[in-house]
Motif scaffolding. Sequence first.
Motif, PDB file in Angstrom:
ATOM      1  N   VAL A 119       0.858  -1.198   0.000  1.00 25.72           N
ATOM      2  CA  VAL A 119       0.000   0.000   0.000  1.00 25.72           C
ATOM      3  C   VAL A 119       0.885   1.236   0.000  1.00 25.72           C
ATOM      4  CG1 VAL A 119      -1.979  -1.095   1.112  1.00 25.72           C
ATOM      5  CG2 VAL A 119      -0.155  -0.149   2.524  1.00 25.72           C
ATOM      6  N   GLU A 120       0.264   2.366  -0.315  1.00 28.33           N
ATOM      7  CA  GLU A 120       1.034   3.597  -0.468  1.00 28.33           C
ATOM      8  C   GLU A 120       1.182   4.382   0.827  1.00 28.33           C
ATOM      9  OE1 GLU A 120      -0.666   5.879  -3.609  1.00 28.33           O
ATOM     10  OE2 GLU A 120      -0.213   4.395  -5.167  1.00 28.33           O
ATOM     11  N   SER A 121       0.408   4.046   1.844  1.00 25.68           N
ATOM     12  CA  SER A 121       0.475   4.833   3.078  1.00 25.68           C
ATOM     13  C   SER A 121       0.369   3.938   4.304  1.00 25.68           C
ATOM     14  CB  SER A 121      -0.668   5.864   3.112  1.00 25.68           C
ATOM     15  OG  SER A 121      -1.924   5.199   3.219  1.00 25.68           O
ATOM     16  N   THR A 122       0.923   4.426   5.413  1.00 28.45           N
ATOM     17  CA  THR A 122       0.822   3.687   6.676  1.00 28.45           C
ATOM     18  C   THR A 122      -0.629   3.621   7.138  1.00 28.45           C
ATOM     19  OG1 THR A 122       1.318   5.746   7.876  1.00 28.45           O
ATOM     20  CG2 THR A 122       3.167   4.262   7.412  1.00 28.45           C
ATOM     21  N   GLU A 123      -1.404   4.661   6.777  1.00 30.72           N
ATOM     22  CA  GLU A 123      -2.821   4.666   7.163  1.00 30.72           C
ATOM     23  C   GLU A 123      -3.561   3.518   6.478  1.00 30.72           C
ATOM     24  OE1 GLU A 123      -1.157   7.295   6.116  1.00 30.72           O
ATOM     25  OE2 GLU A 123      -1.117   8.602   7.892  1.00 30.72           O
ATOM     26  N   GLN A 124      -3.264   3.295   5.182  1.00 32.54           N
ATOM     27  CA  GLN A 124      -3.916   2.209   4.466  1.00 32.54           C
ATOM     28  C   GLN A 124      -3.494   0.858   5.027  1.00 32.54           C
ATOM     29  OE1 GLN A 124      -6.376   2.326   1.989  1.00 32.54           O
ATOM     30  NE2 GLN A 124      -6.411   0.159   2.585  1.00 32.54           N
ATOM     31  N   HIS A 125      -2.223   0.736   5.387  1.00 34.03           N
ATOM     32  CA  HIS A 125      -1.753  -0.522   5.981  1.00 34.03           C
ATOM     33  C   HIS A 125      -2.463  -0.771   7.311  1.00 34.03           C
ATOM     34  CE1 HIS A 125       0.781  -3.878   7.042  1.00 34.03           C
ATOM     35  NE2 HIS A 125       1.136  -3.277   8.168  1.00 34.03           N
ATOM     36  N   ALA A 126      -2.591   0.284   8.121  1.00 31.48           N
ATOM     37  CA  ALA A 126      -3.281   0.137   9.408  1.00 31.48           C
ATOM     38  C   ALA A 126      -4.735  -0.286   9.189  1.00 31.48           C
ATOM     39  CB  ALA A 126      -3.222   1.450  10.185  1.00 31.48           C
ATOM     40  N   LEU A 158      -1.532  -9.684  16.750  1.00 28.68           N
ATOM     41  CA  LEU A 158      -0.110  -9.385  16.878  1.00 28.68           C
ATOM     42  C   LEU A 158       0.266  -8.209  15.981  1.00 28.68           C
ATOM     43  CD1 LEU A 158       2.706 -10.408  18.004  1.00 28.68           C
ATOM     44  CD2 LEU A 158       2.889 -11.699  15.887  1.00 28.68           C
ATOM     45  N   SER A 159      -0.202  -8.231  14.731  1.00 30.50           N
ATOM     46  CA  SER A 159       0.058  -7.119  13.813  1.00 30.50           C
ATOM     47  C   SER A 159      -0.610  -5.840  14.294  1.00 30.50           C
ATOM     48  CB  SER A 159      -0.451  -7.465  12.407  1.00 30.50           C
ATOM     49  OG  SER A 159       0.351  -8.444  11.810  1.00 30.50           O
ATOM     50  N   LEU A 160      -1.832  -5.976  14.784  1.00 35.16           N
ATOM     51  CA  LEU A 160      -2.552  -4.802  15.297  1.00 35.16           C
ATOM     52  C   LEU A 160      -1.797  -4.185  16.470  1.00 35.16           C
ATOM     53  CD1 LEU A 160      -5.183  -3.135  14.996  1.00 35.16           C
ATOM     54  CD2 LEU A 160      -6.227  -4.666  16.676  1.00 35.16           C
ATOM     55  N   PHE A 161      -1.264  -5.030  17.331  1.00 37.82           N
ATOM     56  CA  PHE A 161      -0.510  -4.570  18.503  1.00 37.82           C
ATOM     57  C   PHE A 161       0.670  -3.701  18.085  1.00 37.82           C
ATOM     58  CE2 PHE A 161       3.049  -5.393  21.472  1.00 37.82           C
ATOM     59  CZ  PHE A 161       2.508  -4.866  22.627  1.00 37.82           C
ATOM     60  N   PHE A 162       1.411  -4.161  17.074  1.00 31.95           N
ATOM     61  CA  PHE A 162       2.608  -3.433  16.671  1.00 31.95           C
ATOM     62  C   PHE A 162       2.315  -2.269  15.734  1.00 31.95           C
ATOM     63  CE2 PHE A 162       4.756  -7.321  18.114  1.00 31.95           C
ATOM     64  CZ  PHE A 162       5.742  -6.742  18.883  1.00 31.95           C
ATOM     65  N   ASN A 163       1.084  -2.163  15.272  1.00 32.74           N
ATOM     66  CA  ASN A 163       0.741  -1.068  14.354  1.00 32.74           C
ATOM     67  C   ASN A 163      -0.095   0.027  14.998  1.00 32.74           C
ATOM     68  OD1 ASN A 163       1.521  -1.442  11.292  1.00 32.74           O
ATOM     69  ND2 ASN A 163       1.105  -3.487  12.087  1.00 32.74           N
ATOM     70  N   THR A 164      -0.507  -0.185  16.244  1.00 34.65           N
ATOM     71  CA  THR A 164      -1.414   0.798  16.866  1.00 34.65           C
ATOM     72  C   THR A 164      -0.985   1.174  18.281  1.00 34.65           C
ATOM     73  OG1 THR A 164      -2.870  -1.013  17.575  1.00 34.65           O
ATOM     74  CG2 THR A 164      -3.428   0.086  15.513  1.00 34.65           C
ATOM     75  N   ASN A 167      -0.964  -1.436  22.547  1.00 40.72           N
ATOM     76  CA  ASN A 167      -1.962  -1.473  23.622  1.00 40.72           C
ATOM     77  C   ASN A 167      -1.885  -2.824  24.332  1.00 40.72           C
ATOM     78  OD1 ASN A 167      -4.393  -1.846  25.084  1.00 40.72           O
ATOM     79  ND2 ASN A 167      -5.418  -0.310  23.826  1.00 40.72           N
ATOM     80  N   PRO A 168      -1.648  -2.850  25.660  1.00 40.00           N
ATOM     81  CA  PRO A 168      -1.505  -4.124  26.377  1.00 40.00           C
ATOM     82  C   PRO A 168      -2.711  -5.049  26.235  1.00 40.00           C
ATOM     83  CG  PRO A 168      -0.810  -2.293  27.761  1.00 40.00           C
ATOM     84  CD  PRO A 168      -1.449  -1.694  26.544  1.00 40.00           C
ATOM     85  N   SER A 169      -3.904  -4.486  26.094  1.00 36.54           N
ATOM     86  CA  SER A 169      -5.096  -5.329  25.967  1.00 36.54           C
ATOM     87  C   SER A 169      -5.075  -6.117  24.656  1.00 36.54           C
ATOM     88  CB  SER A 169      -6.368  -4.483  26.057  1.00 36.54           C
ATOM     89  OG  SER A 169      -6.481  -3.621  24.935  1.00 36.54           O
ATOM     90  N   ILE A 170      -4.508  -5.510  23.591  1.00 28.78           N
ATOM     91  CA  ILE A 170      -4.405  -6.208  22.307  1.00 28.78           C
ATOM     92  C   ILE A 170      -3.376  -7.329  22.397  1.00 28.78           C
ATOM     93  CG2 ILE A 170      -3.825  -5.950  19.856  1.00 28.78           C
ATOM     94  CD1 ILE A 170      -4.879  -3.083  20.023  1.00 28.78           C
ATOM     95  N   SER A 171      -2.303  -7.065  23.129  1.00 28.61           N
ATOM     96  CA  SER A 171      -1.301  -8.108  23.365  1.00 28.61           C
ATOM     97  C   SER A 171      -1.937  -9.315  24.050  1.00 28.61           C
ATOM     98  CB  SER A 171      -0.169  -7.547  24.237  1.00 28.61           C
ATOM     99  OG  SER A 171       0.662  -8.581  24.711  1.00 28.61           O
TER     100      SER A 171
END
Length: 408
Positions: A119-126, A158-164, A167-171
């Motif tokens: 993707v072209e942006s970090t926002e799109q990847h997120a 796991l990906s969400l944790f490292f991209n946002t 957040n300990p709850s996501i971990s």
Amino acid sequence: SHGVEDAGRKQQDILEEMEKTLQQMGEIDGCSQGRARALMLKGKALNVIPDYNPKAEELLAKAVKLDPELVEAWNQLGETYWKKGDITAAHTCFSGALGHRKNKVSLQNLSMVLRQLRVESTEQHAQNVMDSVRQAKLAVQMDVRDGRSWYILGNAYLSLFFNTGQNPSISQQALSAYGQAEKVDPTASCNPDLHLNRATLHKYEENYTEALEGFSRAAALDPAWPEPRLRQQQLLDFLERLTSLLENKGKVKVKKLQSMLGSLRPSQLGPCGDGQYQGSSGQKVALEHRLLSALQPGVNTGAVVLGRVVFSLTTDEKVPFTFGLADSKGPCFAVTVYNMVQSWGVLIGDSVAIPEPHLRHHHVQHQGKSFSFPGIRVETPLLLVVNGKMQGPGTQAAATVAYRAQSE
């Protein structure tokens, strides 16, 4: 069905079974619908090996052309494109399969490829990562007894944790999903990728014993895969070097160390020493200066420590930035700083103040080796006062993680 001692023969065993299966299938003729299924089954048999097989792509492409409603053929074709490195074509196949019929395999695969789309942006990847979690949840809902769906949901978290923002709850959601995968499906315990990915998360959370056990288990389950053994050795090397440097206070000569520590001054606390520190609630609070040795395990609310950097420890992975902090009394403490840009760091002799430090006494045991040391975890350099100055916003960066996602 096999003991872990047979793991080294797994790929050869699969290859032999594939050849045997293809021989048994022979040439199957019939109506176009029957022929499409026969082509799909041959392509599926060729597709069991981890490498791209052009013959499998050819057979599966013919199958979907003969019978566009054959969802399993679309899923298998998507996997061949994925192995080929054509992520966009794989995404098209899995999305197309879902257009014909909702099924957990397409949802599982779509969850995985969404995180790998260019993707072209970090926002799109997120956004893709968020969508990846949603697809994985739908797969779980379709069959809560499917360990693969739970495992893929764990990877999505796991990906969400490292991209946002970690957040300990996501971990915890990621760890819970991995645990559920093993609970509902015994074969999930034999998945080396699960153990590696979970160990990666444990390492980031500084659960070092669990991380080492996970890397070790992944290595045992897939002896031909070098990554788990490399990660295990890197972590052991890090712990050995760290504990040695802490014990010797960075090998700084006694006279120089006394001079460094004797020149610590309250002014080096910066905003943490004049009541201008802004706490987690957003209110300005006055912090009490404490010695490192007076800290309690957990978050030391209302306290600040001040010391000198006596060493820094660099690793190939860059994150976290690790250094040793000493004050006028007591032992040297390890400080791990996360989410910093690679150009950020502190030098030997710098003064560092840490407001409301989070202390943990680490006791690590693995394969006859043991490491014990006090550690302070700092989530961002923005919290630190270095040589009397707060760190600017340019010092912070988002963390990233790499893992073998294709074979999830």
